[in-house]
Every structure is written in C-alpha cells, then in structure tokens.
Design an enzyme around this catalytic site. Structure first.
Site: not given
Ligand code: MEV
Length: 324
Positions: A107, A109-112, A114-115, A156
């Site tokens: 939570s 915004g550091l890609g948890s 997707a990773s 991501d």
């Molecule tokens: C999220 O890490 C980045 C955004 O640009 C969404 C995306 O690229 O899918 C907000």
C-alpha cells in the site's frame, strides 16, 4: 523435498505515472525491496497458500476447490493458478505456496501487487518447469494486474520482471543505463494508497478538462523524454528539476494532498534537488533525489515530522529464482 524461491523487485515510478496510462512515455526503476514467492512440495494431499502480508493461511483439498473458494479480494492469485491449470494441466496438489512482500511495500505505491504477481508466476513456472520466458511472465502478471485495477499501463509488471531503469511507452520498453547507482530517498506519506481510486480521480479531471489535460499529459511525456538523457548522464540536479516539474503537473490533476505537499516542502527546504509522488498518488510514497549528505539530512528532518523514509537503489537483476 522440491523447493523453489522467486524474488521480484518492487518499483518506483521516476517520471510519467498516470500519463503512461494514456499512452505517454514513463520511466520506472526496480528497487532493492520486493516480493518473495516460495513453493515447497508436501505430502498432505492439499494445496496450501499462505499470504504472509495479509496473515492469511488458505488450505484447499484440490485445485477445483481452490478456484471456487478462494477469497475474492485476492482473485488475481486464484486466476493465476486456474490459468496454469487450464493451459498446462497442473493440479497443484501437495504443495505449499508462501507469498510475501517487504512490509514497507504494501500500500505504499512501490509495486507490491505487480512484484507479488511476477514472483508467483515465476515460482510456478520454475517449480513445474514450464519454461515461460521473461516476456511471457511479465504479460501474465499484467493480466493479473488487470484484475486488481482495471487499466494498468503495463509499466509495473515490466519493471518488476526486468528490474533496472526502464523507459516505457505503449507496451514497449528499453533499458536506461546509468553510469552509477541512482540513490532515492523514499518517504511514506502515512496514507495507504489506492491505485484504482487515484486513477479514477485522474480520469475524472481529464473528462472535465479534455483539451487542458491533453496539453498537460503531453508535457509529462516530454519531461520523461528529457529525463532519459539526464539519467544516462546521471545529472542528479537536472533529474531533480524535472521531478519538480512533473510533480507540479500531477498536482493539477488533484492526486496530491497535504501530507505529500508537506513531505515535498521539507525535502526541498533541506536541500533535495527534486521531490515528487511516485506511483498513483493520493497517499503512498514520495521520492526525493539529492546529494547523499543532503538526503540524509532530509530523512532526519522528515522523521522529526513523523514521516518514515528509507534509501534505495537500482535492482538490476529483475525477478530471479533460486532452488535448494
Ligand atoms: C502505478 O504504479 C502507476 C500508474 O501510472 C498506473 C499504471 O501505470 O498502471 C498510476
């Protein structure tokens, strides 16, 4: 007993979050924190999945039971197993899967998300010797991401698969080679980010202000293009200036807030060259660049105001798999 462990990096978006969803270029960096997926063979005639970050231990009698009864809030994971079952006739019997992300990642915004997806697909791929290549792993993770928030750009999953710093545009990417490591100070805003909500807010602005948005989005794209050159030379001062410009544009779309502004003010007032949202915004994390000694000072000043920061650098390997 057979055992596999896959590690995938988390990520920071350096330039172009949101505008990348509209087809403009963006730059992201794989970072040293990330997610881990372990798979071990057991002899209990069950499928066990432990989602460590959520403290959820899920036990199923077979794959069909799993597909029906998996908690819907984690549907991306059951989708993953279902797809492996259907495409490669894997029954997943007698295994335990443990999936965890560095606590800081969740939570923030550091890609948890997707990773985690990349780590899970890679671990299954290796455990069952399916031989998907990196490109296929990344695309698979993208399909999982679509279940988490409807319209991911694909940046991501790509950076969490390949690591390094990437220049990403409309599904294609290239690596940006920097002469040295890029040191980032990452500061948590103390507010959980919600990618779907932030994307919605951003989209609302574009609908209300279509012409103005086109102009702003295209400026963001130009900033990302300029930033590629500055990264190749690792000109931190200019990278900082471009980050500040990108931040000002993101603010117009309404995805900044009081905590984000406070962190950025503290960073810039204490000598950082640049500071901006990384990822979806409305919370999550802020990144800052500057000289190492100044960043140290920034981190201390932020701590005094109740914001936790950590230093991170480039993960150059991307996802990797180890066995015993
Ligand atoms: C999220 O890490 C980045 C955004 O640009 C969404 C995306 O690229 O899918 C907000």
């Amino acid at each position: 007993m057979k055992y596999i462990r896959a590690r995938a990096p988390g990520k920071c978006i350096l330039f172009g979050e949101h505008s990348v969803v509209y087809g403009y270029p963006a730059i992201a960096m794989g970072i040293t924190l990330g997610s881990v997926c372990e798979i071990e063979a057991l002899n209990n005639n069950k499928i066990t999945i432990f989602l460590e970050s959520y403290n959820k231990n899920l036990v199923f009698s077979n794959i069909d039971d799993l597909i029906v009864h998996f908690p819907p809030e984690f549907k991306q994971f059951s989708y993953c197993l279902k797809r492996f079952k259907e495409n490669y006739t894997i029954d997943f019997n007698n295994i335990r899967i443990t999936l965890s992300s560095t606590p800081l990642l969740s939570s923030s915004g550091l890609g948890s998300s997707a990773s985690s997806a990349v780590a899970l697909v890679s671990a299954i791929n290796s455990f069952y010797n399916i031989q998907l290549n990196r490109r296929q792993i990344s695309h698979f993770a993208l399909d999982m991401e679509k279940l988490v928030h409807g319209t991911p750009s694909g940046i991501d999953n790509t950076v969490c698969t390949y690591g390094s710093i990437i220049f990403y545009e409309q599904g294609e990417f290239r690596f940006i080679e920097t002469p040295n490591n890029l040191n980032l100070l990452v500061t948590y805003t103390n507010i959980k980010h919600d990618t779907g909500k932030a994307i919605e807010k951003f989209r609302e602005f574009t609908k209300q202000n279509p012409d103005y948005s086109d102009q702003l989005l295209s400026e963001m794209g130009m900033i990302a293009r300029e930033a590629e050159h500055e990264l190749i030379n690792l000109n931190i001062e200019k990278i900082g200036v471009l980050m500040n410009k990108n931040q000002k544009l993101l603010e117009i779309f309404g995805i900044s807030n009081e905590n984000i502004s406070e962190i950025i003010d503290i960073a810039l007032n204490n000598g950082a060259f640049g500071s901006k949202i990384t990822g979806a915004g409305l919370g999550g994390s802020v990144i800052s660049v500057g000289s190492p000694s100044k960043l140290e000072h920034v981190a201390k000043s932020l701590e005094n105001e109740g914001y936790y920061s950590f230093h991170t650098g480039i993960n150059r390997q991307g996802v990797r798999v180890e066995s015993n």
